[in-house]
Design an enzyme around this catalytic site. Sequence first.
Site, PDB file in Angstrom:
ATOM      1  N   ARG A 109      -3.867  -8.685  -0.973  1.00  0.00           N
ATOM      2  CA  ARG A 109      -5.213  -9.209  -1.185  1.00  0.00           C
ATOM      3  C   ARG A 109      -5.697  -8.798  -2.575  1.00  0.00           C
ATOM      4  O   ARG A 109      -6.251  -9.570  -3.326  1.00  0.00           O
ATOM      5  CB  ARG A 109      -6.153  -8.618  -0.141  1.00  0.00           C
ATOM      6  CG  ARG A 109      -6.744  -9.659   0.762  1.00  0.00           C
ATOM      7  CD  ARG A 109      -7.616  -9.038   1.784  1.00  0.00           C
ATOM      8  NE  ARG A 109      -7.257  -7.625   2.034  1.00  0.00           N
ATOM      9  CZ  ARG A 109      -7.802  -6.901   2.992  1.00  0.00           C
ATOM     10  NH1 ARG A 109      -8.710  -7.438   3.773  1.00  0.00           N
ATOM     11  NH2 ARG A 109      -7.459  -5.647   3.190  1.00  0.00           N
ATOM     12  N   THR A 110      -5.477  -7.512  -2.913  1.00  0.00           N
ATOM     13  CA  THR A 110      -5.846  -7.051  -4.255  1.00  0.00           C
ATOM     14  C   THR A 110      -4.603  -6.438  -4.900  1.00  0.00           C
ATOM     15  O   THR A 110      -3.759  -5.866  -4.212  1.00  0.00           O
ATOM     16  CB  THR A 110      -6.949  -5.960  -4.199  1.00  0.00           C
ATOM     17  OG1 THR A 110      -6.551  -4.980  -3.250  1.00  0.00           O
ATOM     18  CG2 THR A 110      -8.287  -6.530  -3.805  1.00  0.00           C
ATOM     19  N   HIS A 130       8.634   0.210  18.294  1.00  0.00           N
ATOM     20  CA  HIS A 130       7.442   0.727  17.601  1.00  0.00           C
ATOM     21  C   HIS A 130       7.532   2.259  17.414  1.00  0.00           C
ATOM     22  O   HIS A 130       6.691   2.999  17.918  1.00  0.00           O
ATOM     23  CB  HIS A 130       6.164   0.351  18.383  1.00  0.00           C
ATOM     24  CG  HIS A 130       4.936   0.333  17.513  1.00  0.00           C
ATOM     25  ND1 HIS A 130       3.901  -0.553  17.681  1.00  0.00           N
ATOM     26  CD2 HIS A 130       4.576   1.120  16.466  1.00  0.00           C
ATOM     27  CE1 HIS A 130       2.953  -0.313  16.785  1.00  0.00           C
ATOM     28  NE2 HIS A 130       3.344   0.698  16.029  1.00  0.00           N
ATOM     29  N   THR A 187       7.332  -3.861  10.155  1.00  0.00           N
ATOM     30  CA  THR A 187       7.060  -2.534  10.736  1.00  0.00           C
ATOM     31  C   THR A 187       5.550  -2.298  10.808  1.00  0.00           C
ATOM     32  O   THR A 187       5.117  -1.162  10.962  1.00  0.00           O
ATOM     33  CB  THR A 187       7.712  -1.409   9.888  1.00  0.00           C
ATOM     34  OG1 THR A 187       7.281  -1.555   8.531  1.00  0.00           O
ATOM     35  CG2 THR A 187       9.224  -1.444   9.959  1.00  0.00           C
ATOM     36  N   SER A 188       4.758  -3.374  10.672  1.00  0.00           N
ATOM     37  CA  SER A 188       3.291  -3.165  10.678  1.00  0.00           C
ATOM     38  C   SER A 188       2.698  -3.457  12.051  1.00  0.00           C
ATOM     39  O   SER A 188       2.516  -2.542  12.856  1.00  0.00           O
ATOM     40  CB  SER A 188       2.631  -3.984   9.574  1.00  0.00           C
ATOM     41  OG  SER A 188       2.697  -5.363   9.853  1.00  0.00           O
ATOM     42  N   ARG A 189       2.461  -4.731  12.337  1.00  0.00           N
ATOM     43  CA  ARG A 189       1.968  -5.132  13.650  1.00  0.00           C
ATOM     44  C   ARG A 189       2.657  -6.440  14.047  1.00  0.00           C
ATOM     45  O   ARG A 189       2.756  -7.361  13.231  1.00  0.00           O
ATOM     46  CB  ARG A 189       0.451  -5.357  13.636  1.00  0.00           C
ATOM     47  CG  ARG A 189      -0.385  -4.083  13.591  1.00  0.00           C
ATOM     48  CD  ARG A 189      -0.288  -3.275  14.887  1.00  0.00           C
ATOM     49  NE  ARG A 189      -1.106  -2.080  14.854  1.00  0.00           N
ATOM     50  CZ  ARG A 189      -0.688  -0.872  14.465  1.00  0.00           C
ATOM     51  NH1 ARG A 189       0.558  -0.689  14.054  1.00  0.00           N
ATOM     52  NH2 ARG A 189      -1.506   0.162  14.486  1.00  0.00           N
ATOM     53  N   GLU A 217       3.997  -6.625  22.689  1.00  0.00           N
ATOM     54  CA  GLU A 217       4.651  -5.345  22.980  1.00  0.00           C
ATOM     55  C   GLU A 217       4.281  -4.913  24.386  1.00  0.00           C
ATOM     56  O   GLU A 217       3.130  -5.084  24.769  1.00  0.00           O
ATOM     57  CB  GLU A 217       4.197  -4.271  21.985  1.00  0.00           C
ATOM     58  CG  GLU A 217       4.801  -4.477  20.622  1.00  0.00           C
ATOM     59  CD  GLU A 217       4.429  -3.413  19.600  1.00  0.00           C
ATOM     60  OE1 GLU A 217       3.861  -2.378  19.978  1.00  0.00           O
ATOM     61  OE2 GLU A 217       4.704  -3.634  18.419  1.00  0.00           O
ATOM     62  N   GLY A 275       7.810   3.701  14.267  1.00  0.00           N
ATOM     63  CA  GLY A 275       7.577   3.995  12.842  1.00  0.00           C
ATOM     64  C   GLY A 275       7.148   5.437  12.581  1.00  0.00           C
ATOM     65  O   GLY A 275       7.668   6.100  11.697  1.00  0.00           O
ATOM     66  N   GLY A 292       0.862  -1.187   0.000  1.00  0.00           N
ATOM     67  CA  GLY A 292       0.000   0.000   0.000  1.00  0.00           C
ATOM     68  C   GLY A 292       0.885   1.219   0.000  1.00  0.00           C
ATOM     69  O   GLY A 292       1.928   1.245  -0.655  1.00  0.00           O
TER      70      GLY A 292
HETATM   71  C1  GLV Z   1       1.210   3.004  14.218  1.00  0.00           C
HETATM   72  O1  GLV Z   1       1.559   1.890  14.439  1.00  0.00           O
HETATM   73  C2  GLV Z   1       0.011   3.352  13.518  1.00  0.00           C
HETATM   74  O2  GLV Z   1      -0.798   2.465  13.205  1.00  0.00           O
HETATM   75  O3  GLV Z   1      -0.172   4.539  13.238  1.00  0.00           O
END
Ligand code: GLV
Length: 327
Positions: A179-180, A287, A237-239, A268, A289, A156
């Site tokens: 997914r798409t 975390h 770096t997402s979840r 976390e 980011g 994305g």
């Molecule tokens: C940070 O992890 C957010 O989702 O903005």
Amino acid sequence: MSKKVLVTRIIPGIAEDMLKQAGFDVTVWQGDRAMTKDELTQYARQANILLSLGSNKLDRSFFETCKHLEIVSQFAVGFDNIDVAAATDYKIPVCNTPDVLSEATADVAFALMINVSRKMFYHHKLIQKGEWKQFEPLKNLGFELTGKTLGIFGLGRIGSIMAQRCKGAYGMKVIYHNRTRNPKAETELGAQYVDFNTLLRDSDILSVHSALTDETKGLFNKQAFAKMKTTAVFINTSRGAVHNEADLIEALQNGTIWGAGLDVTNPEPMQATNPLLEMSSVAVLPHIGSATVEARTGMARLAAENIISYYQTGKPVTIVNPTVLIP
Ligand code: GLV
């Protein structure tokens, strides 16, 4: 009478300023921790609007108790802490803060990739421990990124910037699984869509940028790591919950994969005794980011704009559950 906004943590002051200027009555929780569920419910009962953080668990029972809320505006792009289906059942719009943190988050993924490829965090720790003695011709060698294949899981906004950085800096080939499909990234970045198994098999660097959903939870597990190259680096770096951390530790200990760079962990916060912190080809961050002045200011502005725009025009700027707007 003014609508009451509860902001669940101190965030950049621009949000409060904008909301007050637009005529809202703003209460900012002053604690330097996340509100407990009881505190949140108690305060939210007095509010019309919630400006929430990812650390607030807004589950179905919360919405049952606080169905009077008129809008939830989250100070984060991710919203896995919110039961959006429950909010939608109560016709409560849920908003998030995409785009404004994409550059900052992609930078962290890019930095982790470079750091891991050269074991930089580990070398830093060696110096701190007084273990820098001499030039080592053969110890702790890293690898070069030029011409490597970057695999993006969840291409994305953030993933596209990461891909752009990697292509520009190292001429990396970009493959992705979503997914798409993302035709824009295919045209602009030459990103090639592949199935999940091919992504695992062909990536030298596999960087996760997807949302946490029922489909992605625990997806990077023992079976997935087993399909990756023994020379591969896993970046998340997402979840944290997208990877199984016990399986990741095992995969690194066994040499199933080569390295990992994490800005998100599972759970976390990560405990100081976690074996990942001692591994030479691992880099972990807490975390961070979106932790730049620019991104956090942008998040605060957008979280306020979503509320103001909803009351002024009937439409927030970035809504997660647009069906609630249909009369
Ligand atoms: C940070 O992890 C957010 O989702 O903005």
